[in-house]
Structures are given as C-alpha cells and as structure tokens.
Design a protein around this motif. Sequence first.
Motif, PDB file in Angstrom:
ATOM      1  N   LEU A 131      -3.818  22.768  -7.848  1.00 16.70           N
ATOM      2  CA  LEU A 131      -3.626  22.216  -8.837  1.00 16.70           C
ATOM      3  C   LEU A 131      -4.149  20.816  -8.120  1.00 16.70           C
ATOM      4  CD1 LEU A 131      -0.664  23.939  -8.589  1.00 16.70           C
ATOM      5  CD2 LEU A 131       0.056  21.500  -8.898  1.00 16.70           C
ATOM      6  N   GLY A 132      -5.237  21.142  -6.765  1.00 22.04           N
ATOM      7  CA  GLY A 132      -6.114  19.694  -6.602  1.00 22.04           C
ATOM      8  C   GLY A 132      -5.178  18.430  -6.246  1.00 22.04           C
ATOM      9  N   SER A 133      -3.775  19.025  -5.259  1.00 15.68           N
ATOM     10  CA  SER A 133      -2.891  17.925  -5.266  1.00 15.68           C
ATOM     11  C   SER A 133      -3.197  16.752  -4.028  1.00 15.68           C
ATOM     12  CB  SER A 133      -1.456  18.922  -4.281  1.00 15.68           C
ATOM     13  OG  SER A 133      -0.902  19.221  -5.751  1.00 15.68           O
ATOM     14  N   ARG A 134      -2.371  16.149  -3.352  1.00 17.39           N
ATOM     15  CA  ARG A 134      -2.386  14.666  -2.979  1.00 17.39           C
ATOM     16  C   ARG A 134      -1.357  15.258  -1.837  1.00 17.39           C
ATOM     17  NH1 ARG A 134      -7.265  14.255  -0.950  1.00 17.39           N
ATOM     18  NH2 ARG A 134      -6.248  11.820  -0.006  1.00 17.39           N
ATOM     19  N   PRO A 135      -0.910  14.262  -0.763  1.00 17.63           N
ATOM     20  CA  PRO A 135      -0.137  14.331   0.284  1.00 17.63           C
ATOM     21  C   PRO A 135       0.632  13.420  -0.467  1.00 17.63           C
ATOM     22  CG  PRO A 135      -2.253  14.118   1.564  1.00 17.63           C
ATOM     23  CD  PRO A 135      -2.231  14.191  -0.311  1.00 17.63           C
ATOM     24  N   ASP A 136       2.145  13.944  -0.862  1.00 19.82           N
ATOM     25  CA  ASP A 136       3.442  12.845  -1.588  1.00 19.82           C
ATOM     26  C   ASP A 136       3.484  11.853  -0.710  1.00 19.82           C
ATOM     27  OD1 ASP A 136       5.940  12.575  -2.716  1.00 19.82           O
ATOM     28  OD2 ASP A 136       5.425  14.410  -3.359  1.00 19.82           O
ATOM     29  N   THR A 137       3.087  10.332  -0.744  1.00 21.98           N
ATOM     30  CA  THR A 137       3.770   9.196  -0.204  1.00 21.98           C
ATOM     31  C   THR A 137       5.125   9.384   0.225  1.00 21.98           C
ATOM     32  OG1 THR A 137       1.663   8.877  -0.701  1.00 21.98           O
ATOM     33  CG2 THR A 137       3.893   7.054   0.167  1.00 21.98           C
ATOM     34  N   ALA A 138       5.604   9.561  -0.809  1.00 25.71           N
ATOM     35  CA  ALA A 138       7.906   9.265  -1.058  1.00 25.71           C
ATOM     36  C   ALA A 138       8.080  10.363   0.260  1.00 25.71           C
ATOM     37  CB  ALA A 138       8.085   9.698  -2.423  1.00 25.71           C
ATOM     38  N   TRP A 139       7.542  12.021   0.232  1.00 24.17           N
ATOM     39  CA  TRP A 139       8.610  12.612   0.664  1.00 24.17           C
ATOM     40  C   TRP A 139       7.856  12.342   2.709  1.00 24.17           C
ATOM     41  CZ3 TRP A 139       5.962  15.311   5.150  1.00 24.17           C
ATOM     42  CH2 TRP A 139       6.438  16.994   5.392  1.00 24.17           C
ATOM     43  N   LEU A 140       6.683  12.270   2.151  1.00 23.41           N
ATOM     44  CA  LEU A 140       5.887  11.105   4.086  1.00 23.41           C
ATOM     45  C   LEU A 140       6.497  10.312   4.470  1.00 23.41           C
ATOM     46  CD1 LEU A 140       1.980  11.497   3.462  1.00 23.41           C
ATOM     47  CD2 LEU A 140       3.354  12.815   4.709  1.00 23.41           C
ATOM     48  N   ALA A 141       7.623   9.076   3.775  1.00 22.86           N
ATOM     49  CA  ALA A 141       8.327   8.108   4.358  1.00 22.86           C
ATOM     50  C   ALA A 141       9.792   8.858   5.130  1.00 22.86           C
ATOM     51  CB  ALA A 141       8.535   7.610   3.057  1.00 22.86           C
ATOM     52  N   ALA A 142      10.048   9.737   3.736  1.00 23.83           N
ATOM     53  CA  ALA A 142      11.269  10.291   4.440  1.00 23.83           C
ATOM     54  C   ALA A 142      10.981  11.325   5.473  1.00 23.83           C
ATOM     55  CB  ALA A 142      11.441  11.701   3.251  1.00 23.83           C
ATOM     56  N   HIS A 143      10.375  12.115   5.715  1.00 24.65           N
ATOM     57  CA  HIS A 143       9.729  12.768   6.921  1.00 24.65           C
ATOM     58  C   HIS A 143       9.522  11.972   8.086  1.00 24.65           C
ATOM     59  CE1 HIS A 143       7.808  15.641   9.369  1.00 24.65           C
ATOM     60  NE2 HIS A 143       7.069  15.265   9.975  1.00 24.65           N
ATOM     61  N   LEU A 144       9.239  10.638   8.062  1.00 22.84           N
ATOM     62  CA  LEU A 144       8.550  10.132   9.203  1.00 22.84           C
ATOM     63  C   LEU A 144      10.599   9.108   9.125  1.00 22.84           C
ATOM     64  CD1 LEU A 144       6.145   8.328   8.353  1.00 22.84           C
ATOM     65  CD2 LEU A 144       5.706   9.723   9.913  1.00 22.84           C
ATOM     66  N   ALA A 145      11.153   8.809   8.732  1.00 21.53           N
ATOM     67  CA  ALA A 145      12.786   8.461   7.781  1.00 21.53           C
ATOM     68  C   ALA A 145      13.630   9.248   8.833  1.00 21.53           C
ATOM     69  CB  ALA A 145      12.521   7.501   7.585  1.00 21.53           C
ATOM     70  N   HIS A 146      13.891  10.823   8.137  1.00 19.87           N
ATOM     71  CA  HIS A 146      14.199  11.366   8.830  1.00 19.87           C
ATOM     72  C   HIS A 146      14.346  12.594   8.461  1.00 19.87           C
ATOM     73  CE1 HIS A 146      17.414   7.811   8.282  1.00 19.87           C
ATOM     74  NE2 HIS A 146      17.419   7.391   7.339  1.00 19.87           N
ATOM     75  N   PRO A 147      13.211  12.775   9.210  1.00 20.00           N
ATOM     76  CA  PRO A 147      12.640  14.699   9.465  1.00 20.00           C
ATOM     77  C   PRO A 147      13.397  15.810   8.738  1.00 20.00           C
ATOM     78  CG  PRO A 147      12.667  13.332  11.180  1.00 20.00           C
ATOM     79  CD  PRO A 147      13.098  12.795  11.018  1.00 20.00           C
ATOM     80  N   THR A 148      15.042  16.083   9.184  1.00 24.92           N
ATOM     81  CA  THR A 148      15.873  16.977   8.443  1.00 24.92           C
ATOM     82  C   THR A 148      16.507  16.251   7.135  1.00 24.92           C
ATOM     83  OG1 THR A 148      18.111  16.133   9.915  1.00 24.92           O
ATOM     84  CG2 THR A 148      16.184  17.542  11.269  1.00 24.92           C
ATOM     85  N   ALA A 149      16.313  15.766   7.119  1.00 23.51           N
ATOM     86  CA  ALA A 149      17.029  14.945   5.109  1.00 23.51           C
ATOM     87  C   ALA A 149      16.378  16.537   4.679  1.00 23.51           C
ATOM     88  CB  ALA A 149      17.251  13.701   5.210  1.00 23.51           C
ATOM     89  N   CYS A 150      17.219  16.063   3.296  1.00 26.16           N
ATOM     90  CA  CYS A 150      16.761  17.181   1.777  1.00 26.16           C
ATOM     91  C   CYS A 150      16.731  16.052   0.916  1.00 26.16           C
ATOM     92  CB  CYS A 150      18.073  17.985   1.267  1.00 26.16           C
ATOM     93  SG  CYS A 150      18.061  18.174  -0.220  1.00 26.16           S
TER      94      CYS A 150
END
Length: 568
Positions: A131-150
């Motif tokens: 798709l030519g995607s870029r990293p998802d900023t919202a997912w990254l924020a969730a990963h840093l704040a609560h790595p195991t969250a859904c």
Amino acid sequence: MTALHWFGGTLAPYGKAPRPVGAHALWQKPDAWTVGATVRQAESKDGRRLAVFGPCGATNPELERLARSTDLRDFDAAASAWSGSYALALDDGAGSFTLWADPAGSCPLYVAEVDGVPVWASSSLALASLLGSRPDTAWLAAHLAHPTACVPGRSAWTGVAQIPPGHRWTAPRDGSPFSVPYWRPCSFTWSEAVERLRLDLSDGVLIRARGREVSSDLSGGLDSSTLAAYAAQCGPVLGVTFHPKDRESGGDVDHARTVARAFPSIRHRFMALGREHLPFTDLDALVLTDEPAPSAVTVAQLCHEFALLAEEGASVHLTGDGGDTLFMPPPVHLADLVRSGRLVRLARDAQAWGRLYRSSPWPAVTAAWSAPDRLAGVALPKPWLTHQATTLAASVISPETDVDGLGYADRHLLAEARYVGRTAATENQLAGAYGIEMHNPYTDARVLEAVMSVPASDRWSARRYKPLLADAVVGLLPGEVVRRGSKGLFAVDHHHGLRANQANVLELADGHLVDLGLVRPAVLRSLLRRAVLGVDVPWGLIEPLLGTELWLRVSDTATERVRWEDRP
C-alpha cells in the motif's frame, strides 16, 4: 467478492498469482515451507479449500474432515483444538473467505483494502509495502502509553488493521468484511490443568522439533529448561547458555549444566558475552519488522546468537518467551478477591506480597479496592510522553471485545499474553534474516488456555516459584531446577551498555518520536543520564520507547522489503 491474500510470504487471489519474487503460491502442496511457517491444505469435493499455517498438531485426515464441514462452529473449535501456533483460512468455494486468528495472538493476521478489494496478510509489513503505508502515529502513541492495550482497526502501519486474536474474520461474497469473537477460555481443576499443560508443551515442542536440527535457549531457568528437556526427548538438541566472559559458574549457569547433564542428547554450548554484546550496541544492525521488536536494544547479542546457531546448523530455535507472563503474574487477582468478597484471602495474600517485597501490605489492599491497574503495573507514570501522546492514545484504545465475564486478573493475563505473542512474531522475523525459525511454545493458544483454566488466585503464589509450571515438570527436570525460587536479573548490563553507548542513545531521545509530538526529549535525556550514573530506572518502559525510535528510523525502507510482481 474476490480477495487477495498474503500467506506467509505470498499474495494470491483466487485463480491468479501476483506474488512477491521467490514466494510460493497460496494453495500449495501440503507440508511445504514458506517464510518459516508450515503451510498445509485440504480440499473437499465441493470446492471448499482449507489452509492452516503455522506449526499445528492436526493430522492430515483431521484437516480433510474439517474441510468438508459446513458448520463454522467446527472451525471455531478447531482454531484451538490442536497444539501449536496456527491460523486457519477457509475458501468456501462460493465466493466467501474466512480467517480464524489464533486466541493467543502469536500468529497475527492483518487486513487492508487495495482498490476496494479486501486483502489479508500474515505480515503487516508486507501489506504496508503493497500500500505504500507510513507508520500510524495513533498506534505508536498507544504502543508507548499502554503497549498491551487493544487498538482495534489499526496496526503499526496506516491502512492496515490487525484481526483481533480469538476473532473470526469473514469477507462475504456480498457485503463488507466483518469479524466476531469465537473463543472463550475453559475451566479445569488444578490437576487437569497441570496434565494438559504438560501434554500441550510436550506436543508443542514435538511438532516443531521432529525431524529438524533444533536448538534451544538453556538459561538455567524453569521456562527454557522445560523446552530444552522436551526437545531432548525428540532427538539431539543444541542448548545455548549465555554468561559473562568472566563468570562461567554459579547461579543460572550451574542450573543450565545440571539440565544438560540430565539429558545426554543435549549438546551444551556456552556463549561468553563481552562489551561487544552489551545492550545499545550495534543499533544500526536492526532490520525492519512488522512493528517495533522488544529486543531492539539488545540486537548485538541477538545477532551474535543467530550467527552462532546458523554456524551450528540449527534450523529451529526454541525460546522461553512468554513463560514469565503466564506463570509469574503480579498480584492483580487481589482486585478479583475484593469483588467476590473473599476478604480473608485478600488479607492473607496482601500480607504475603508485603513480606516478599519487605513492604507494607496496605498499598496493595488499597489498590485492590480502588485502583487495580496499579497492581498490574500498567498505571506507572511516563513523564517523557507528551500530552498529545496520551490524548491520542486514549482516543484509539478500546476494551477487548471477547473478555466479558472474565475477572480482572484474567483480562490482564490475556492482554499481556497476546502482546507477547504478537511481538514474538517480530523476533521471529529478525531470526528469519539468518535462516533460523524461532518458535515460542509458551505463546501457543492451548498453553494459554491451560493456564487460564484455573482460578487466578490459585495461579499466583508468594511462596512458590511458578507453581503451575513447576507441578507440570515434576519428573521431567532435576529437582533442584524445579525448586528454584528466583532467576537471574540483567539490569546491570543495561547500565553498562548505556554507559558505553551514551552518545548514540542520547541521540535517540531527539528523533522521529519528537518530530511526531509524542515524546518530551528533555525529560527522556534526563532519565537516560541518570541511568548512566547507575540510578535504577524503569527499563521495561524505556526499552519499548527506544526500540520504537529505532524502528521508525528504518521504516522508510518498508516499500523495499517486499518486491511485488504480477504473474498470470
């Protein structure tokens, strides 16, 4: 509806075969190997086609019977009926396609749309390259704040969504794709759970090791020793033990020797670790994976191990990743004791926890009543994150959709186990660069089921080390290994590695994450400088952040990682 599929290294629509160079087609010969995963298929006379990918204990006749079934409940049950870590894919022959994501999340599946056509993949990086995607900023924020969250509907890449573990995803002939939960944990007595755990760990190792050149971590701890012992029952196995260059005896090393002596088929190999293997060394060696890999900052040691395994001729490597999550939980069950009114047990366990850590039991009791997240360690402050990061994370994090009726401790365990399972897949991608298949039997669905089948209050103990696993391996491992009450810690290596690579690590504090508005660089630099001085810092929170920064630095190569071509 026609759908394209990424299948362990393959993109293949029905009846066509655009695919990456050198990959195999989706519907291939049974037992063929592609990108480190066994791919097996079965077909029925009415055109139904079933594929199972990943190590799976099903026999060919069992898969053939399943392919003939028209009842989705049979497939729901089959998705966790056998040992191993696998996912199911079904083409019903009438234009609909269904996927079953494994309950433990160790065989992750991803979906996206290409020109309005649903596409699924066993790799989010593969879809991102398409798709030519870029990293998802919202997912990254969730990963840093609560790595195991859904984080539903997302992955590390924009436009790519992970199918939630334990869910069935369907692309119908007419209509839009949808997913529904299909899995629930079961209940057993303690003795039944012990026996099932013993059987599923043994079978999980067997289906990976049989007929292969196998190696296994052999740290001397209970988790890796169990896997090495089961592998030794299947045939020769190379057991690998790390140790500092100046320390070849004592503690974990002696226990590893004890296990190796008990199994003549274990060929014991020691790996002496020096300054060149310290954390934060050779960070440029990291390759791009589906998402940030947990071992990013220890890549020097990891690459050294993979090179050794390749030199020794190993093709399959077993690790104990996930064992601590399953068998050594924090006292989150105290919150369930409050809700069930078991106050005497609450007081007893809180006191035991206090004695274990030489602290007052009252903070644990207070948290059990009003702030259970503190018991799980997920509410720790992260002052290096910006307000934008925490706000963005909160906007995309949602409760799990398949945990209704589970207690707090079970929900916590499930989230943690699925996080370990998903991220273990990134470690496997790192190993794949060296031609090594890395497997993590503790992330298998049936192993998770066995653990969750007994009450959380029974699984936890301040007096016994990993009681469920210890009971399961009685008679398998030497008694002194089973009776261990602790394991080695390696925080000192992180301090030394940070001190030796201070300039490069401090540079990471002012990079892509700062540009995205997610990190306060001054706060992070201050924390890292304290760590250089030997101050105890929350490595479990800092490592994912630094690993994410490293991942972002190579994310621009996503479109280069997989090359696509059209074939008639």
